[in-house]
Design a protein around this motif. Structure first.
Motif, PDB file in Angstrom:
ATOM      1  N   THR A   1     -86.254  -0.832-103.134  1.00  0.00           N
ATOM      2  CA  THR A   1     -87.451  -0.170-103.868  1.00  0.00           C
ATOM      3  C   THR A   1     -88.583  -0.153-102.273  1.00  0.00           C
ATOM      4  O   THR A   1     -89.396   0.657-101.325  1.00  0.00           O
ATOM      5  CB  THR A   1     -88.152   0.466-104.310  1.00  0.00           C
ATOM      6  OG1 THR A   1     -87.575   0.818-104.977  1.00  0.00           O
ATOM      7  CG2 THR A   1     -89.010   1.305-104.235  1.00  0.00           C
ATOM      8  N   GLY A   2     -89.123  -1.464-102.467  1.00  0.00           N
ATOM      9  CA  GLY A   2     -89.404  -2.040-100.713  1.00  0.00           C
ATOM     10  C   GLY A   2     -89.067  -2.004 -99.589  1.00  0.00           C
ATOM     11  O   GLY A   2     -89.672  -1.240 -98.579  1.00  0.00           O
ATOM     12  N   VAL A   3     -87.827  -2.166 -99.561  1.00  0.00           N
ATOM     13  CA  VAL A   3     -87.165  -2.563 -98.291  1.00  0.00           C
ATOM     14  C   VAL A   3     -86.629  -0.445 -97.895  1.00  0.00           C
ATOM     15  O   VAL A   3     -86.979  -0.443 -96.354  1.00  0.00           O
ATOM     16  CB  VAL A   3     -85.450  -2.366 -98.505  1.00  0.00           C
ATOM     17  CG1 VAL A   3     -85.088  -2.842 -97.272  1.00  0.00           C
ATOM     18  CG2 VAL A   3     -85.791  -4.206 -98.643  1.00  0.00           C
ATOM     19  N   ALA A   4     -86.251   0.215 -98.443  1.00  0.00           N
ATOM     20  CA  ALA A   4     -86.322   1.749 -98.056  1.00  0.00           C
ATOM     21  C   ALA A   4     -87.480   2.320 -97.766  1.00  0.00           C
ATOM     22  O   ALA A   4     -87.846   2.885 -97.028  1.00  0.00           O
ATOM     23  CB  ALA A   4     -85.831   1.940 -99.613  1.00  0.00           C
ATOM     24  N   GLN A   5     -88.379   1.666 -98.309  1.00  0.00           N
ATOM     25  CA  GLN A   5     -90.360   2.508 -98.150  1.00  0.00           C
ATOM     26  C   GLN A   5     -90.010   2.008 -96.214  1.00  0.00           C
ATOM     27  O   GLN A   5     -90.689   2.356 -96.068  1.00  0.00           O
ATOM     28  CB  GLN A   5     -91.332   2.074 -99.262  1.00  0.00           C
ATOM     29  CG  GLN A   5     -91.458   2.684-100.239  1.00  0.00           C
ATOM     30  CD  GLN A   5     -92.440   2.239-101.360  1.00  0.00           C
ATOM     31  OE1 GLN A   5     -92.869   1.320-100.910  1.00  0.00           O
ATOM     32  NE2 GLN A   5     -92.654   2.711-102.432  1.00  0.00           N
ATOM     33  N   ALA A   6     -90.431   0.850 -96.593  1.00  0.00           N
ATOM     34  CA  ALA A   6     -90.407   0.321 -94.805  1.00  0.00           C
ATOM     35  C   ALA A   6     -89.743   0.882 -94.039  1.00  0.00           C
ATOM     36  O   ALA A   6     -89.660   1.278 -93.093  1.00  0.00           O
ATOM     37  CB  ALA A   6     -90.607  -1.130 -94.767  1.00  0.00           C
ATOM     38  N   ALA A   7     -88.330   1.255 -93.794  1.00  0.00           N
ATOM     39  CA  ALA A   7     -87.264   1.878 -93.750  1.00  0.00           C
ATOM     40  C   ALA A   7     -87.506   2.830 -93.031  1.00  0.00           C
ATOM     41  O   ALA A   7     -87.680   3.223 -91.942  1.00  0.00           O
ATOM     42  CB  ALA A   7     -86.177   1.791 -93.520  1.00  0.00           C
ATOM     43  N   LEU A   8     -87.967   4.212 -94.172  1.00  0.00           N
ATOM     44  CA  LEU A   8     -89.123   5.274 -93.718  1.00  0.00           C
ATOM     45  C   LEU A   8     -89.676   5.157 -93.135  1.00  0.00           C
ATOM     46  O   LEU A   8     -89.751   6.233 -92.129  1.00  0.00           O
ATOM     47  CB  LEU A   8     -89.390   5.655 -95.265  1.00  0.00           C
ATOM     48  CG  LEU A   8     -89.512   6.968 -95.046  1.00  0.00           C
ATOM     49  CD1 LEU A   8     -88.387   8.180 -94.952  1.00  0.00           C
ATOM     50  CD2 LEU A   8     -89.713   7.575 -96.879  1.00  0.00           C
ATOM     51  N   SER A   9     -91.476   4.534 -93.462  1.00  0.00           N
ATOM     52  CA  SER A   9     -92.035   4.472 -92.814  1.00  0.00           C
ATOM     53  C   SER A   9     -91.962   3.672 -90.633  1.00  0.00           C
ATOM     54  O   SER A   9     -92.380   4.711 -90.169  1.00  0.00           O
ATOM     55  CB  SER A   9     -93.286   3.161 -92.603  1.00  0.00           C
ATOM     56  OG  SER A   9     -93.254   3.207 -94.386  1.00  0.00           O
ATOM     57  N   ARG A  10     -90.486   3.216 -91.175  1.00  0.00           N
ATOM     58  CA  ARG A  10     -90.177   3.403 -89.085  1.00  0.00           C
ATOM     59  C   ARG A  10     -89.587   4.137 -88.652  1.00  0.00           C
ATOM     60  O   ARG A  10     -89.937   4.382 -87.789  1.00  0.00           O
ATOM     61  CB  ARG A  10     -89.183   1.756 -89.528  1.00  0.00           C
ATOM     62  CG  ARG A  10     -89.229   2.003 -88.137  1.00  0.00           C
ATOM     63  CD  ARG A  10     -88.415   0.117 -87.898  1.00  0.00           C
ATOM     64  NE  ARG A  10     -87.074   0.218 -89.232  1.00  0.00           N
ATOM     65  CZ  ARG A  10     -86.982  -0.537 -89.856  1.00  0.00           C
ATOM     66  NH1 ARG A  10     -87.863  -1.338 -90.909  1.00  0.00           N
ATOM     67  NH2 ARG A  10     -85.807  -0.118 -90.042  1.00  0.00           N
ATOM     68  N   ASP A  11     -88.847   4.709 -89.405  1.00  0.00           N
ATOM     69  CA  ASP A  11     -87.942   6.003 -88.951  1.00  0.00           C
ATOM     70  C   ASP A  11     -88.888   6.640 -89.352  1.00  0.00           C
ATOM     71  O   ASP A  11     -89.091   7.967 -87.517  1.00  0.00           O
ATOM     72  CB  ASP A  11     -86.772   6.415 -89.790  1.00  0.00           C
ATOM     73  CG  ASP A  11     -85.502   5.628 -89.470  1.00  0.00           C
ATOM     74  OD1 ASP A  11     -85.385   4.590 -88.661  1.00  0.00           O
ATOM     75  OD2 ASP A  11     -84.538   5.251 -90.835  1.00  0.00           O
ATOM     76  N   ALA A  12     -90.233   6.914 -89.846  1.00  0.00           N
ATOM     77  CA  ALA A  12     -90.474   8.297 -89.355  1.00  0.00           C
ATOM     78  C   ALA A  12     -91.672   7.997 -88.522  1.00  0.00           C
ATOM     79  O   ALA A  12     -92.211   9.020 -87.701  1.00  0.00           O
ATOM     80  CB  ALA A  12     -91.142   8.037 -91.277  1.00  0.00           C
ATOM     81  N   GLY A  13     -92.112   7.182 -88.270  1.00  0.00           N
ATOM     82  CA  GLY A  13     -93.006   6.789 -86.850  1.00  0.00           C
ATOM     83  C   GLY A  13     -92.535   7.584 -85.537  1.00  0.00           C
ATOM     84  O   GLY A  13     -93.024   7.681 -84.530  1.00  0.00           O
ATOM     85  N   ALA A  14     -91.263   6.990 -85.381  1.00  0.00           N
ATOM     86  CA  ALA A  14     -90.417   7.881 -84.880  1.00  0.00           C
ATOM     87  C   ALA A  14     -90.280   9.383 -84.528  1.00  0.00           C
ATOM     88  O   ALA A  14     -89.040   9.706 -83.513  1.00  0.00           O
ATOM     89  CB  ALA A  14     -88.792   6.850 -83.924  1.00  0.00           C
ATOM     90  N   LEU A  15     -90.074   9.863 -85.487  1.00  0.00           N
ATOM     91  CA  LEU A  15     -90.156  11.458 -85.750  1.00  0.00           C
ATOM     92  C   LEU A  15     -91.115  12.042 -85.253  1.00  0.00           C
ATOM     93  O   LEU A  15     -91.514  12.799 -85.629  1.00  0.00           O
ATOM     94  CB  LEU A  15     -89.280  11.973 -87.009  1.00  0.00           C
ATOM     95  CG  LEU A  15     -87.716  10.998 -87.554  1.00  0.00           C
ATOM     96  CD1 LEU A  15     -88.164  11.690 -89.165  1.00  0.00           C
ATOM     97  CD2 LEU A  15     -86.535  11.852 -86.444  1.00  0.00           C
TER      98      LEU A  15
END
Length: 486
Positions: free
Chosen positions: A352-366
């Motif tokens: 869950t922590g890894v997925a949250q970090a990836a989502l935060s990273r991808d959300a910054g580019a959108l």
């Protein structure tokens, strides 16, 4: 005082002298005189002698001779009297005959008309009994193989005896004490001239009853009589009674007389009872004893079942003692389950922590500016490719022309197309086109396909005779007509 008869001189013709009153008698007259004289003088006589030449005529009359050491006399017993005899007359039996003497003119002899005939003493009676037993035994009526087993529990018992004597009361009382069943009594005489005939008729009557009828056919028959002398029991020594018992389809118990009394009926019956009471005891079991036996068997059955259950319980307990405790069996599995559950919890948290970090990273580019830039770049690439509507229409026109040309070529290559111009197509049995005469000659049958249908033909080689046809021959073809295919 008798007057001497002076016989005249014999001459050629019979003569009657003076004062002669002795007229000659005819044979019939002298026979009648003798008959009256003998019957008047010997109207009642009792003769003792041995029977010889006994025979019964078709009319039922009995003819015999009585003889001793020095003389012989003929005897006749008319049918009505012969039917009342209490024994079967046979050669060699010593009897006492009571009747009257008479003459028989047809043979110029005298004879006794017997009105009563009795066996002369117990010795003669025993001799007759021995002869009758030997004769019936030789026929196999007393064989042990003929004996049938008695039914264990008869529902109906037939009793052949006198209805007024103590015998039937003893039998009914004994049956009531042991096992009450249905009893059918066939009343008969058990002593006297007609007793044997009635007993035989009763035994046969029980056998003739239909099964399941209004009067049920007995499962067992008891022929019973109280004790007595050999003369009293003689009805059960008669041949008619013995044969009726031997021919019975129902098992028979003979209970005639006491223990020391023996009759021929005892030998022919399936079982001999010493007394009528003993016959009732042999006929049925004791109901109380059967109930006790059944109760004992049920008790033994319950004990056996309980014993089997107890033994099975002991075996189960001994095997259960050797088994480990359920907690011990499941301890290691429980520990492994707890470890796996803890690892799963930690893994889920990490994932869950890894997925949250990836989502935060991808959300910054959108961001909207970035998306607009990417759309603009796509439009530029489309414009550069030159995908205009005019270009697409030109490509479609070229493809349509190419397709129309292929359609025209395909229609020209259709093998059935020439049929519209009057040509015919030759097909083999498999539906393939035949292109040469040699290939057609190898086929047994061909098909000619025309524009408006098909025609089945048979190839004929050059020079071969044509097959005979039952239809009228067609006229020869003209030059313009086609004679044969190949």
């Amino acid at each position: 005082m008798e007057v001497p008869y002076n016989e005249p001189d014999a001459g050629l013709l019979a003569k009657h002298g003076a004062g002669d009153n002795a007229a000659p008698l005819s044979i019939t007259e002298i026979s009648a005189l003798l008959k009256r004289t003998v019957e008047d003088r010997f109207g009642f006589v009792r003769l003792r002698g041995e029977l010889s030449g006994v025979k019964r005529a078709a009319s039922g009359h009995l003819y015999c001779s009585l003889k001793d050491e020095g003389a012989r006399i003929d005897g006749v017993m008319w049918r009505g009297t012969a039917q009342r005899l209490s024994f079967q007359p046979e050669d060699g039996i010593e009897v006492i005959a009571t009747g009257k003497l008479t003459t028989y003119p047809g043979r110029s002899s005298y004879q006794i008309v017997i009105e009563r005939m009795e066996i002369a003493g117990e010795g003669a009676l025993l001799a007759l009994l021995a002869r009758t037993k030997a004769r019936l035994e030789a026929e196999g009526l007393f064989d042990a193989a003929r004996k049938r087993p008695l039914p264990f529990m008869p529902r109906t018992i037939g009793v052949v005896t006198s209805p007024t004597g103590a015998v039937i009361r003893d039998i009914l009382h004994r049956l009531g004490d042991r096992f009450p069943v249905r009893v059918i009594v066939w009343p008969v005489l058990v002593q006297g001239q007609d007793a044997g005939r009635q007993v035989a008729a009763a035994v046969r009557g029980f056998s003739d009853l239909a099964e399941g009828g209004f009067v049920p056919r007995p499962d067992l028959v008891i022929v019973a009589r109280g004790g007595g002398s050999i003369e009293d029991l003689w009805a059960f020594n008669e041949e008619e009674v013995v044969r009726a018992i031997a021919d019975s389809v129902i098992p028979v118990i003979s209970a005639v007389g006491h223990e020391t009394d023996t009759t021929l009926a005892d030998f022919a019956a399936d079982l001999r009872a010493p007394t009528p009471t003993a016959a009732a005891e042999l006929a049925v079991p004791v109901r109380a004893e059967l109930i006790n036996q059944i109760a004992e068997l049920l008790l033994r059955k319950r004990r056996g079942q309980m014993r089997a259950l107890a033994l099975a319980g002991e075996r189960l307990a001994s095997r259960a003692d050797r088994l480990p405790l359920p907690q011990a069996i499941l301890a290691s599995r429980t520990q492994r389950l707890d470890d796996a559950a803890e690892r799963l919890r930690r893994g889920l948290l990490h994932r869950t922590g890894v997925a949250q970090a990836a989502l935060s990273r991808d959300a910054g580019a959108l961001r909207p500016a970035l998306l607009a830039a990417r759309v603009a770049r796509g439009r530029e690439r489309v414009a550069a490719a030159g995908l205009r509507a005019a270009l697409l229409g030109t490509a479609q026109a070229r493809a349509r022309d190419r397709l129309a040309g292929l359609a025209r070529v395909m229609s020209q290559l259709d093998p059935d197309k020439p049929l519209e111009r009057g040509f015919a197509r030759v097909l083999d049995p498999a539906g393939q086109t035949v292109t040469s005469a040699a290939a057609g000659a190898r086929e047994a049958a061909l098909t000619l396909k025309f524009r408006d249908g098909a025609l089945a033909v048979q190839p004929v080689t050059a020079g071969a005779p044509r097959p005979a046809r039952s239809t009228p021959a067609r006229p020869a073809p003209t030059k313009s007509e086609q004679g044969r295919l190949f």
